[in-house]
Design a protein around this motif. Structure first.
Motif, PDB file in Angstrom:
ATOM      1  N   GLU A 132       1.052  -1.199   0.748  1.00  0.00           N
ATOM      2  CA  GLU A 132       0.192  -0.227  -0.066  1.00  0.00           C
ATOM      3  C   GLU A 132       1.161   1.222  -0.442  1.00  0.00           C
ATOM      4  O   GLU A 132       0.532   2.242  -0.877  1.00  0.00           O
ATOM      5  N   GLN A 133       1.868   0.926   0.831  1.00  0.00           N
ATOM      6  CA  GLN A 133       3.019   2.341   1.068  1.00  0.00           C
ATOM      7  C   GLN A 133       3.871   2.509  -0.507  1.00  0.00           C
ATOM      8  O   GLN A 133       4.544   3.285  -0.696  1.00  0.00           O
ATOM      9  N   GLN A 134       4.167   1.484  -0.943  1.00  0.00           N
ATOM     10  CA  GLN A 134       4.715   1.317  -2.215  1.00  0.00           C
ATOM     11  C   GLN A 134       6.376   1.341  -1.537  1.00  0.00           C
ATOM     12  O   GLN A 134       7.109   2.464  -2.520  1.00  0.00           O
ATOM     13  N   ALA A 135       6.933   1.180  -0.425  1.00  0.00           N
ATOM     14  CA  ALA A 135       7.795   1.184  -0.338  1.00  0.00           C
ATOM     15  C   ALA A 135       8.009  -0.165   0.748  1.00  0.00           C
ATOM     16  O   ALA A 135       7.184   0.186   2.240  1.00  0.00           O
ATOM     17  N   GLY A 136      10.011  -0.177   1.214  1.00  0.00           N
ATOM     18  CA  GLY A 136       9.822  -1.207   2.310  1.00  0.00           C
ATOM     19  C   GLY A 136      10.996  -2.602   2.247  1.00  0.00           C
ATOM     20  O   GLY A 136      11.339  -2.348   1.354  1.00  0.00           O
ATOM     21  N   SER A 137      11.660  -2.523   3.358  1.00  0.00           N
ATOM     22  CA  SER A 137      12.214  -3.664   3.340  1.00  0.00           C
ATOM     23  C   SER A 137      12.135  -4.954   4.578  1.00  0.00           C
ATOM     24  O   SER A 137      12.180  -4.330   5.637  1.00  0.00           O
ATOM     25  N   ILE A 138      12.624  -6.008   4.125  1.00  0.00           N
ATOM     26  CA  ILE A 138      12.498  -6.951   4.847  1.00  0.00           C
ATOM     27  C   ILE A 138      13.215  -7.750   4.900  1.00  0.00           C
ATOM     28  O   ILE A 138      14.652  -7.962   3.452  1.00  0.00           O
ATOM     29  N   ILE A 139      13.870  -7.759   6.429  1.00  0.00           N
ATOM     30  CA  ILE A 139      15.472  -8.893   6.616  1.00  0.00           C
ATOM     31  C   ILE A 139      14.881 -10.563   6.964  1.00  0.00           C
ATOM     32  O   ILE A 139      14.587 -10.471   8.432  1.00  0.00           O
ATOM     33  N   ASN A 140      15.065 -10.920   6.443  1.00  0.00           N
ATOM     34  CA  ASN A 140      14.959 -12.577   7.335  1.00  0.00           C
ATOM     35  C   ASN A 140      16.101 -12.529   8.274  1.00  0.00           C
ATOM     36  O   ASN A 140      17.857 -12.337   6.939  1.00  0.00           O
ATOM     37  N   VAL A 141      16.012 -13.527   8.668  1.00  0.00           N
ATOM     38  CA  VAL A 141      17.728 -14.115   9.266  1.00  0.00           C
ATOM     39  C   VAL A 141      17.320 -15.143   9.249  1.00  0.00           C
ATOM     40  O   VAL A 141      16.532 -16.503   9.595  1.00  0.00           O
ATOM     41  N   SER A 142      18.401 -15.984   8.312  1.00  0.00           N
ATOM     42  CA  SER A 142      19.193 -17.537   7.772  1.00  0.00           C
ATOM     43  C   SER A 142      19.904 -18.050   8.394  1.00  0.00           C
ATOM     44  O   SER A 142      20.075 -17.610   9.929  1.00  0.00           O
ATOM     45  N   SER A 143      21.081 -18.795   8.422  1.00  0.00           N
ATOM     46  CA  SER A 143      22.870 -19.069   9.032  1.00  0.00           C
ATOM     47  C   SER A 143      22.840 -19.489   7.919  1.00  0.00           C
ATOM     48  O   SER A 143      22.530 -20.479   7.090  1.00  0.00           O
ATOM     49  N   ILE A 144      24.029 -19.820   8.835  1.00  0.00           N
ATOM     50  CA  ILE A 144      25.392 -20.521   7.878  1.00  0.00           C
ATOM     51  C   ILE A 144      25.204 -21.941   7.690  1.00  0.00           C
ATOM     52  O   ILE A 144      25.413 -23.102   6.869  1.00  0.00           O
ATOM     53  N   ALA A 145      24.165 -22.719   8.613  1.00  0.00           N
ATOM     54  CA  ALA A 145      23.547 -24.469   8.354  1.00  0.00           C
ATOM     55  C   ALA A 145      23.138 -23.940   7.296  1.00  0.00           C
ATOM     56  O   ALA A 145      22.240 -25.599   7.243  1.00  0.00           O
ATOM     57  N   SER A 146      22.236 -23.314   6.996  1.00  0.00           N
ATOM     58  CA  SER A 146      21.644 -23.413   4.961  1.00  0.00           C
ATOM     59  C   SER A 146      22.823 -23.727   4.127  1.00  0.00           C
ATOM     60  O   SER A 146      21.949 -24.344   2.856  1.00  0.00           O
ATOM     61  N   MET A 147      23.920 -23.130   3.900  1.00  0.00           N
ATOM     62  CA  MET A 147      24.524 -23.626   3.418  1.00  0.00           C
ATOM     63  C   MET A 147      25.847 -24.397   3.197  1.00  0.00           C
ATOM     64  O   MET A 147      26.574 -25.079   2.919  1.00  0.00           O
ATOM     65  N   ILE A 148      26.518 -25.293   4.596  1.00  0.00           N
ATOM     66  CA  ILE A 148      27.057 -26.311   5.285  1.00  0.00           C
ATOM     67  C   ILE A 148      26.473 -27.188   6.351  1.00  0.00           C
ATOM     68  O   ILE A 148      25.311 -27.010   6.667  1.00  0.00           O
ATOM     69  N   GLY A 149      26.741 -28.460   5.700  1.00  0.00           N
ATOM     70  CA  GLY A 149      25.776 -29.537   6.817  1.00  0.00           C
ATOM     71  C   GLY A 149      27.552 -29.357   7.983  1.00  0.00           C
ATOM     72  O   GLY A 149      28.226 -29.625   8.182  1.00  0.00           O
ATOM     73  N   LEU A 150      26.132 -29.055   9.124  1.00  0.00           N
ATOM     74  CA  LEU A 150      26.510 -28.828  10.489  1.00  0.00           C
ATOM     75  C   LEU A 150      26.271 -29.903  11.480  1.00  0.00           C
ATOM     76  O   LEU A 150      25.982 -30.091  12.681  1.00  0.00           O
ATOM     77  N   GLY A 151      25.193 -30.815  10.728  1.00  0.00           N
ATOM     78  CA  GLY A 151      24.324 -31.858  11.833  1.00  0.00           C
ATOM     79  C   GLY A 151      23.491 -31.588  12.609  1.00  0.00           C
ATOM     80  O   GLY A 151      23.382 -31.997  13.759  1.00  0.00           O
ATOM     81  N   LEU A 152      22.669 -30.345  11.878  1.00  0.00           N
ATOM     82  CA  LEU A 152      22.255 -29.485  12.951  1.00  0.00           C
ATOM     83  C   LEU A 152      20.329 -29.910  12.768  1.00  0.00           C
ATOM     84  O   LEU A 152      20.165 -28.695  11.904  1.00  0.00           O
ATOM     85  N   SER A 153      19.834 -30.863  12.578  1.00  0.00           N
ATOM     86  CA  SER A 153      18.545 -31.676  12.612  1.00  0.00           C
ATOM     87  C   SER A 153      17.706 -30.528  13.081  1.00  0.00           C
ATOM     88  O   SER A 153      17.948 -31.515  14.193  1.00  0.00           O
ATOM     89  N   PRO A 154      16.687 -30.031  13.199  1.00  0.00           N
ATOM     90  CA  PRO A 154      15.704 -30.231  11.197  1.00  0.00           C
ATOM     91  C   PRO A 154      16.700 -27.839  11.432  1.00  0.00           C
ATOM     92  O   PRO A 154      15.805 -27.911   9.990  1.00  0.00           O
ATOM     93  N   TYR A 155      17.245 -28.589  11.784  1.00  0.00           N
ATOM     94  CA  TYR A 155      17.499 -26.465  12.234  1.00  0.00           C
ATOM     95  C   TYR A 155      18.131 -26.075  11.037  1.00  0.00           C
ATOM     96  O   TYR A 155      17.985 -24.983  10.372  1.00  0.00           O
TER      97      TYR A 155
END
Length: 250
Positions: A132-155
């Motif tokens: 509606e305001q035609q502007a905004g910034s969304i920042i999501n916080v992920s982790s490097i656990a999404s990029m490499i296998g760290l044995g953190l299931s299901p994180y």
């Protein structure tokens, strides 16, 4: 100031990384709406925010896995301030650190409900205001656990979904002048891994895996979030900002 008069909604703001992000946003001139499920910690944060600036900061109880909570929060913020400039989807849980075949179905659902469903609901609800305001910034916080296998299931699986949703939302929301980016912290000294860091062998493993040879601090992550919230990153969307001391570089 980099966030002067911006209305910033941040989840999981009562402790650790989220608390530092909330306070830094306030220091940079933002009006902060801090949400969490920890009532006592929110009360402390509210005092701290008012010590930083005399803006009309708010703290609100918020279960991010509940759609009705998101609708209530966004409606109240919109009615009070007329807009939401920034959403920081910071809230998340690590869950039990188990291998896939030892993780229970209930535990998998619990982590996914918070980290994935909570992030999705946040974007889904807030985009109605930002569109509606035609502007905004969304920042999501992920982790490097999404990029490499760290044995953190299901994180790791949940944070991989956050990365993917960020890319999809960035493409979808661009036509509304809404940016969506993701921060991927490495091994950061927060309550989330406090127990692991107290184990000397595990602590040393984290340091050894990090080229800069130290555990990350919440002050390493918060400035990256503020940068993506600010107009300094106005030509960035769908970007991944890795804050990991070099772990994923080698």
């Amino acid at each position: 100031m980099r966030l002067t008069e911006k209305v910033v909604l941040i989840t999981g703001a009562a402790g650790g990384q989220g608390r530092r992000e909330a306070l830094l946003c306030a220091e940079e001139g933002a009006i902060v709406i801090a949400t969490d499920v920890n009532v006592q910690a929110l009360e402390t944060l509210e005092t701290e925010l008012r010590d930083v600036s005399d803006k009309d900061h708010m703290t609100m109880i918020h279960d991010i896995s509940k759609e009705i909570d998101w609708q209530r929060i966004v409606t109240e913020v919109k009615e009070r301030f007329g807009r939401i400039d920034v959403l920081i989807n910071n809230a998340g849980i690590i869950g039990n650190v188990e291998s896939y075949h030892h993780t229970t179905i209930d535990e998998f659902h619990r982590v996914m409900d918070t980290n994935v469903w909570g992030t999705y609901l946040g974007m889904r609800t807030v985009i109605l205001v930002m569109k509606e305001q035609q502007a905004g910034s969304i920042i999501n916080v992920s982790s490097i656990a999404s990029m490499i296998g760290l044995g953190l299931s299901p994180y790791g699986a949940s944070k991989g979904a956050v990365r993917s949703m960020t890319k999809s939302a960035a493409g979808d929301f661009a036509k509304y002048n809404v940016r969506v980016n993701v921060v991927l912290p490495g091994f950061i000294e927060t309550n989330m891994i406090k127990d692991q860091l107290e184990n000397e062998q595990r602590h040393d493993w984290y340091v050894e895996k990090t080229p800069l040879k130290r555990i990350g601090r919440i002050d390493d992550v918060a400035p990256a979030v503020v940068f993506l919230a600010s107009d300094e990153s106005q030509f960035m969307t769908g970007a991944e900002l890795v804050v990991d001391g070099g772990v994923t570089a080698i």
